[in-house]
Design an enzyme around this catalytic site. Structure first.
Site, PDB file in Angstrom:
ATOM      1  N   ASN A  71       0.822  -1.220   0.000  1.00 39.25           N
ATOM      2  CA  ASN A  71       0.000   0.000   0.000  1.00 39.25           C
ATOM      3  C   ASN A  71       0.855   1.269   0.000  1.00 39.25           C
ATOM      4  O   ASN A  71       0.327   2.373   0.076  1.00 39.25           O
ATOM      5  CB  ASN A  71      -0.990   0.009   1.180  1.00 39.25           C
ATOM      6  CG  ASN A  71      -0.287   0.129   2.520  1.00 39.25           C
ATOM      7  OD1 ASN A  71       0.940   0.170   2.578  1.00 39.25           O
ATOM      8  ND2 ASN A  71      -1.063   0.202   3.587  1.00 39.25           N
ATOM      9  N   LEU A  72       2.165   1.112  -0.055  1.00 43.22           N
ATOM     10  CA  LEU A  72       3.111   2.231  -0.120  1.00 43.22           C
ATOM     11  C   LEU A  72       3.002   3.158   1.088  1.00 43.22           C
ATOM     12  O   LEU A  72       3.353   4.335   1.010  1.00 43.22           O
ATOM     13  CB  LEU A  72       2.956   3.015  -1.445  1.00 43.22           C
ATOM     14  CG  LEU A  72       3.150   2.186  -2.713  1.00 43.22           C
ATOM     15  CD1 LEU A  72       2.957   3.044  -3.971  1.00 43.22           C
ATOM     16  CD2 LEU A  72       4.557   1.554  -2.772  1.00 43.22           C
ATOM     17  N   LYS A 105       5.414  -1.082  11.978  1.00 45.29           N
ATOM     18  CA  LYS A 105       6.503  -1.646  12.788  1.00 45.29           C
ATOM     19  C   LYS A 105       7.134  -0.694  13.800  1.00 45.29           C
ATOM     20  O   LYS A 105       8.202  -1.002  14.341  1.00 45.29           O
ATOM     21  CB  LYS A 105       7.586  -2.182  11.866  1.00 45.29           C
ATOM     22  CG  LYS A 105       8.151  -1.110  10.943  1.00 45.29           C
ATOM     23  CD  LYS A 105       9.397  -1.572  10.242  1.00 45.29           C
ATOM     24  CE  LYS A 105      10.052  -0.428   9.504  1.00 45.29           C
ATOM     25  NZ  LYS A 105      11.286  -0.756   8.840  1.00 45.29           N
ATOM     26  N   SER A 159       9.328 -11.300  14.570  1.00 45.75           N
ATOM     27  CA  SER A 159      10.396 -10.469  15.126  1.00 45.75           C
ATOM     28  C   SER A 159      10.862 -11.039  16.450  1.00 45.75           C
ATOM     29  O   SER A 159      10.075 -11.624  17.203  1.00 45.75           O
ATOM     30  CB  SER A 159       9.848  -9.055  15.345  1.00 45.75           C
ATOM     31  OG  SER A 159      10.713  -8.319  16.175  1.00 45.75           O
ATOM     32  N   TYR A 186       2.897  -3.346  19.196  1.00 45.32           N
ATOM     33  CA  TYR A 186       3.526  -3.832  17.958  1.00 45.32           C
ATOM     34  C   TYR A 186       3.959  -5.288  18.129  1.00 45.32           C
ATOM     35  O   TYR A 186       3.644  -6.159  17.314  1.00 45.32           O
ATOM     36  CB  TYR A 186       4.741  -2.960  17.587  1.00 45.32           C
ATOM     37  CG  TYR A 186       5.743  -3.666  16.714  1.00 45.32           C
ATOM     38  CD1 TYR A 186       5.465  -3.927  15.377  1.00 45.32           C
ATOM     39  CD2 TYR A 186       6.967  -4.118  17.246  1.00 45.32           C
ATOM     40  CE1 TYR A 186       6.373  -4.621  14.592  1.00 45.32           C
ATOM     41  CE2 TYR A 186       7.871  -4.802  16.464  1.00 45.32           C
ATOM     42  CZ  TYR A 186       7.573  -5.050  15.140  1.00 45.32           C
ATOM     43  OH  TYR A 186       8.469  -5.743  14.364  1.00 45.32           O
ATOM     44  N   LYS A 231       2.665  -9.199  16.449  1.00 47.58           N
ATOM     45  CA  LYS A 231       3.494 -10.297  15.900  1.00 47.58           C
ATOM     46  C   LYS A 231       3.172 -11.592  16.638  1.00 47.58           C
ATOM     47  O   LYS A 231       3.030 -12.655  16.025  1.00 47.58           O
ATOM     48  CB  LYS A 231       4.979  -9.957  16.040  1.00 47.58           C
ATOM     49  CG  LYS A 231       5.441  -8.765  15.212  1.00 47.58           C
ATOM     50  CD  LYS A 231       5.428  -9.075  13.726  1.00 47.58           C
ATOM     51  CE  LYS A 231       5.926  -7.920  12.879  1.00 47.58           C
ATOM     52  NZ  LYS A 231       5.635  -8.089  11.449  1.00 47.58           N
ATOM     53  N   ASN A 247      18.055  -7.747  14.459  1.00 48.60           N
ATOM     54  CA  ASN A 247      18.069  -6.330  14.055  1.00 48.60           C
ATOM     55  C   ASN A 247      18.609  -6.166  12.638  1.00 48.60           C
ATOM     56  O   ASN A 247      19.838  -6.125  12.433  1.00 48.60           O
ATOM     57  CB  ASN A 247      18.911  -5.526  15.046  1.00 48.60           C
ATOM     58  CG  ASN A 247      18.265  -5.435  16.416  1.00 48.60           C
ATOM     59  OD1 ASN A 247      18.003  -6.439  17.051  1.00 48.60           O
ATOM     60  ND2 ASN A 247      17.987  -4.228  16.864  1.00 48.60           N
ATOM     61  N   ASN A 276      13.726   5.552  14.305  1.00 50.71           N
ATOM     62  CA  ASN A 276      13.666   5.007  15.663  1.00 50.71           C
ATOM     63  C   ASN A 276      14.841   4.082  15.920  1.00 50.71           C
ATOM     64  O   ASN A 276      15.278   3.932  17.048  1.00 50.71           O
ATOM     65  CB  ASN A 276      12.389   4.160  15.839  1.00 50.71           C
ATOM     66  CG  ASN A 276      11.147   5.004  15.674  1.00 50.71           C
ATOM     67  OD1 ASN A 276      11.034   6.064  16.269  1.00 50.71           O
ATOM     68  ND2 ASN A 276      10.216   4.542  14.851  1.00 50.71           N
ATOM     69  N   LEU A 324      18.660   2.281  15.568  1.00 54.47           N
ATOM     70  CA  LEU A 324      20.009   2.828  15.726  1.00 54.47           C
ATOM     71  C   LEU A 324      20.733   3.078  14.396  1.00 54.47           C
ATOM     72  O   LEU A 324      21.212   4.192  14.152  1.00 54.47           O
ATOM     73  CB  LEU A 324      20.844   1.873  16.608  1.00 54.47           C
ATOM     74  CG  LEU A 324      22.286   2.314  16.798  1.00 54.47           C
ATOM     75  CD1 LEU A 324      22.374   3.618  17.589  1.00 54.47           C
ATOM     76  CD2 LEU A 324      23.102   1.210  17.488  1.00 54.47           C
ATOM     77  N   ARG A 343      22.871  -5.776  20.798  1.00 53.05           N
ATOM     78  CA  ARG A 343      21.882  -6.365  19.896  1.00 53.05           C
ATOM     79  C   ARG A 343      22.564  -7.240  18.855  1.00 53.05           C
ATOM     80  O   ARG A 343      23.748  -7.075  18.572  1.00 53.05           O
ATOM     81  CB  ARG A 343      21.110  -5.257  19.144  1.00 53.05           C
ATOM     82  CG  ARG A 343      20.257  -4.362  20.020  1.00 53.05           C
ATOM     83  CD  ARG A 343      19.070  -5.103  20.611  1.00 53.05           C
ATOM     84  NE  ARG A 343      18.215  -4.222  21.400  1.00 53.05           N
ATOM     85  CZ  ARG A 343      18.397  -3.933  22.685  1.00 53.05           C
ATOM     86  NH1 ARG A 343      19.438  -4.427  23.336  1.00 53.05           N
ATOM     87  NH2 ARG A 343      17.550  -3.145  23.333  1.00 53.05           N
ATOM     88  N   GLY A 347      11.652   0.476  28.130  1.00 54.91           N
ATOM     89  CA  GLY A 347      11.305  -0.764  27.430  1.00 54.91           C
ATOM     90  C   GLY A 347      12.483  -1.467  26.777  1.00 54.91           C
ATOM     91  O   GLY A 347      12.340  -2.581  26.284  1.00 54.91           O
TER      92      GLY A 347
HETATM   93  C1  UD1 Z   1      13.490  -2.112  18.051  1.00 54.96           C
HETATM   94  C2  UD1 Z   1      12.167  -2.415  18.691  1.00 54.96           C
HETATM   95  C3  UD1 Z   1      11.771  -3.826  18.305  1.00 54.96           C
HETATM   96  C4  UD1 Z   1      11.698  -3.941  16.791  1.00 54.96           C
HETATM   97  C5  UD1 Z   1      13.021  -3.536  16.179  1.00 54.96           C
HETATM   98  C6  UD1 Z   1      12.840  -3.457  14.671  1.00 54.96           C
HETATM   99  C7  UD1 Z   1      12.036  -1.059  20.720  1.00 54.96           C
HETATM  100  C8  UD1 Z   1      12.010  -1.074  22.204  1.00 54.96           C
HETATM  101  N1  UD1 Z   1      12.254  -2.240  20.123  1.00 54.96           N
HETATM  102  O1  UD1 Z   1      14.450  -3.033  18.556  1.00 54.96           O
HETATM  103  O2  UD1 Z   1      10.510  -4.139  18.864  1.00 54.96           O
HETATM  104  O3  UD1 Z   1      11.401  -5.259  16.425  1.00 54.96           O
HETATM  105  O4  UD1 Z   1      13.411  -2.247  16.646  1.00 54.96           O
HETATM  106  O5  UD1 Z   1      14.030  -3.217  14.047  1.00 54.96           O
HETATM  107  O6  UD1 Z   1      11.868  -0.030  20.084  1.00 54.96           O
HETATM  108  N2  UD1 Z   1      19.657   3.111  20.373  1.00 54.96           N
HETATM  109  C9  UD1 Z   1      20.306   4.276  20.728  1.00 54.96           C
HETATM  110  N3  UD1 Z   1      20.002   5.420  20.063  1.00 54.96           N
HETATM  111  C10 UD1 Z   1      19.062   5.477  19.073  1.00 54.96           C
HETATM  112  C11 UD1 Z   1      18.390   4.280  18.705  1.00 54.96           C
HETATM  113  C12 UD1 Z   1      18.701   3.122  19.388  1.00 54.96           C
HETATM  114  O7  UD1 Z   1      21.166   4.259  21.618  1.00 54.96           O
HETATM  115  O8  UD1 Z   1      18.821   6.561  18.507  1.00 54.96           O
HETATM  116  C13 UD1 Z   1      20.027   1.843  21.033  1.00 54.96           C
HETATM  117  C14 UD1 Z   1      18.891   1.126  21.744  1.00 54.96           C
HETATM  118  O9  UD1 Z   1      18.790   1.540  23.089  1.00 54.96           O
HETATM  119  C15 UD1 Z   1      19.341  -0.344  21.602  1.00 54.96           C
HETATM  120  C16 UD1 Z   1      20.083  -0.370  20.266  1.00 54.96           C
HETATM  121  O10 UD1 Z   1      20.462   0.975  20.013  1.00 54.96           O
HETATM  122  O11 UD1 Z   1      20.250  -0.691  22.621  1.00 54.96           O
HETATM  123  C17 UD1 Z   1      19.234  -0.860  19.105  1.00 54.96           C
HETATM  124  O12 UD1 Z   1      18.019  -0.121  19.056  1.00 54.96           O
HETATM  125  P1  UD1 Z   1      16.990  -0.264  17.841  1.00 54.96           P
HETATM  126  O13 UD1 Z   1      17.705  -0.156  16.558  1.00 54.96           O
HETATM  127  O14 UD1 Z   1      15.862   0.682  18.089  1.00 54.96           O
HETATM  128  O15 UD1 Z   1      16.492  -1.779  17.942  1.00 54.96           O
HETATM  129  P2  UD1 Z   1      15.806  -2.553  19.169  1.00 54.96           P
HETATM  130  O16 UD1 Z   1      15.545  -1.679  20.317  1.00 54.96           O
HETATM  131  O17 UD1 Z   1      16.607  -3.782  19.405  1.00 54.96           O
END
Ligand code: UD1
Length: 339
Positions: free
Chosen positions: A32-33, A84, A124, A148, A152, A178, A197, A199, A230, A293
């Site tokens: 659905n873009l 997601k 996931s 979310y 799943k 990841n 959202n 990293l 991760r 979380g």
């Molecule tokens: C997140 C979701 C997870 C989802 C996955 C999809 C949450 C709590 N979990 O996983 O449900 O399936 O993405 O890809 O959102 N971090 C930073 N700075 C940032 C972003 C992240 O320090 O700007 C850290 C986080 O604290 C974590 C790691 O990087 O330790 C990875 O984060 P992220 O990429 O968001 O993945 P998940 O949290 O593992």
């Protein structure tokens, strides 16, 4: 084989579509873009030298979903389509349950009517919730901690119940860790809308100058350097995992569950360091409080996929960052038209 890929214009869907085409399959993409781009499909066609049957549509539209099955002689479905973003799911739970769960029910109804009973579902590692048993095996009880993740988990339950009730179904649940990186051409990759959202997309946008610095969520975790750990997996390895699953399940029935991860954990600081190395520039960051979380660590027990599918992740964190950087630096605004 003729494979329907829902969400095939998205990040993991586009890389898997390319893998399917290269493996000689015909692909119908239904998308659905909402969080993806038709440009991704165009580039996949270019890379593969082969056409995709692209259909813009929504799984919430049952008639449109039925129509795809009526018009195409589909053998199997890989189901990526879904929302997601964890934070958004907390704010808009109904939207998540409707889109992900009801969308999947519609898809299953259409498959049932058409007699198509092979499905790979994009699950996931988030279904393991706050489990602390590392590495995480597939046998752990599911315990997602946000809407979310619960979509799943619920879809996994629905699919298991379905194959229990009707033994003609063949269902594979793939639990991704990841996903990062991009196709080595740099032509397709992850294109998050708005502030990322996750990293690696965030680090990539800092590296390319779209954002000032990375905000590291927490440096007081009980890990080697205090930052979250991760299991990052290259999206091309993930795509290969789907092809392996499809081959494995083709002549079998029942429900299969596999973790798709490397089995290795990397900290936030290790990722920033590896990305900085790949991009050849320093990446500024600052520490901030933990993100609510978040777990201290999460990495896969990836042994079952190796034993049963003969699949294991091949690419290192350095390759993930190099490929992600090639995509990001040659497409600083993603698939946007100005590129
Ligand atoms: C997140 C979701 C997870 C989802 C996955 C999809 C949450 C709590 N979990 O996983 O449900 O399936 O993405 O890809 O959102 N971090 C930073 N700075 C940032 C972003 C992240 O320090 O700007 C850290 C986080 O604290 C974590 C790691 O990087 O330790 C990875 O984060 P992220 O990429 O968001 O993945 P998940 O949290 O593992």
């Amino acid at each position: 084989m003729k494979v329907l890929v829902t969400g095939g214009a998205g990040y993991i869907g586009s890389h898997t579509t390319l893998g399917l085409l290269e493996d000689g399959h015909d692909v119908i993409v239904f998308d659905n873009l909402a969080n993806s781009s038709v440009e991704a499909v165009r580039r996949v066609e270019e890379l593969a030298g082969k056409k995709v049957d692209f259909r813009e549509g929504n799984l919430l539209d049952a008639d449109a979903t039925d129509m795809v099955f009526a018009e195409c002689d589909i053998d199997a479905v890989i189901h990526f389509a879904g929302l997601k973003a964890v934070g958004e799911s907390v704010e808009k739970p109904l939207m998540y349950y409707r889109n992900n769960v009801v969308g999947t029910l519609n898809l299953l109804d259409s498959m049932e009517k058409a007699g198509v009973r092979h499905l790979v579902f994009s699950s996931s590692a988030t279904v393991y919730g706050a489990a602390e048993h590392m590495p995480l095996p597939e046998s752990l009880p599911l315990d997602a901690t946000n809407p979310y993740g619960r979509t799943k988990e619920q879809i996994e339950d629905i699919l298991s119940d379905l194959s229990e009730a009707d033994p003609r179904w063949s269902i594979t649940l793939l639990r991704y860790f990841n996903p990062v990186g991009a196709h080595e051409s740099g032509q397709i990759g992850e294109d998050p809308q708005g502030r990322p959202n996750n990293l690696v997309p965030f680090v990539a946008q800092v590296a390319v100058g779209r954002r000032d610095k990375v905000v590291v969520f927490g440096n007081d975790y009980p890990t080697a350097d205090g930052t979250g750990v991760r299991d990052y997996i290259h999206v091309m390895d993930l795509a290969a995992g789907h092809l392996a699953a499809l081959r494995y399940m083709w002549k079998k029935t029942g429900t299969f569950r596999w973790n798709l991860g490397t089995g290795r954990g990397s900290s936030v600081l290790e990722v920033i360091e590896a990305f900085s190395e790949a991009a050849g520039r320093s990446i500024p960051y600052e520490f901030a409080p933990r993100r609510p979380g978040d777990a201290a660590r999460s990495y896969a027990d990836a042994s079952a996929a190796l034993t049963h599918l003969g699949w294991s992740a091949q690419r290192s964190l350095a390759e993930m960052c190099e490929d992600h950087w090639r995509w990001q630096s040659s497409n600083p605004s993603g698939f946007a038209r100005e590129n």
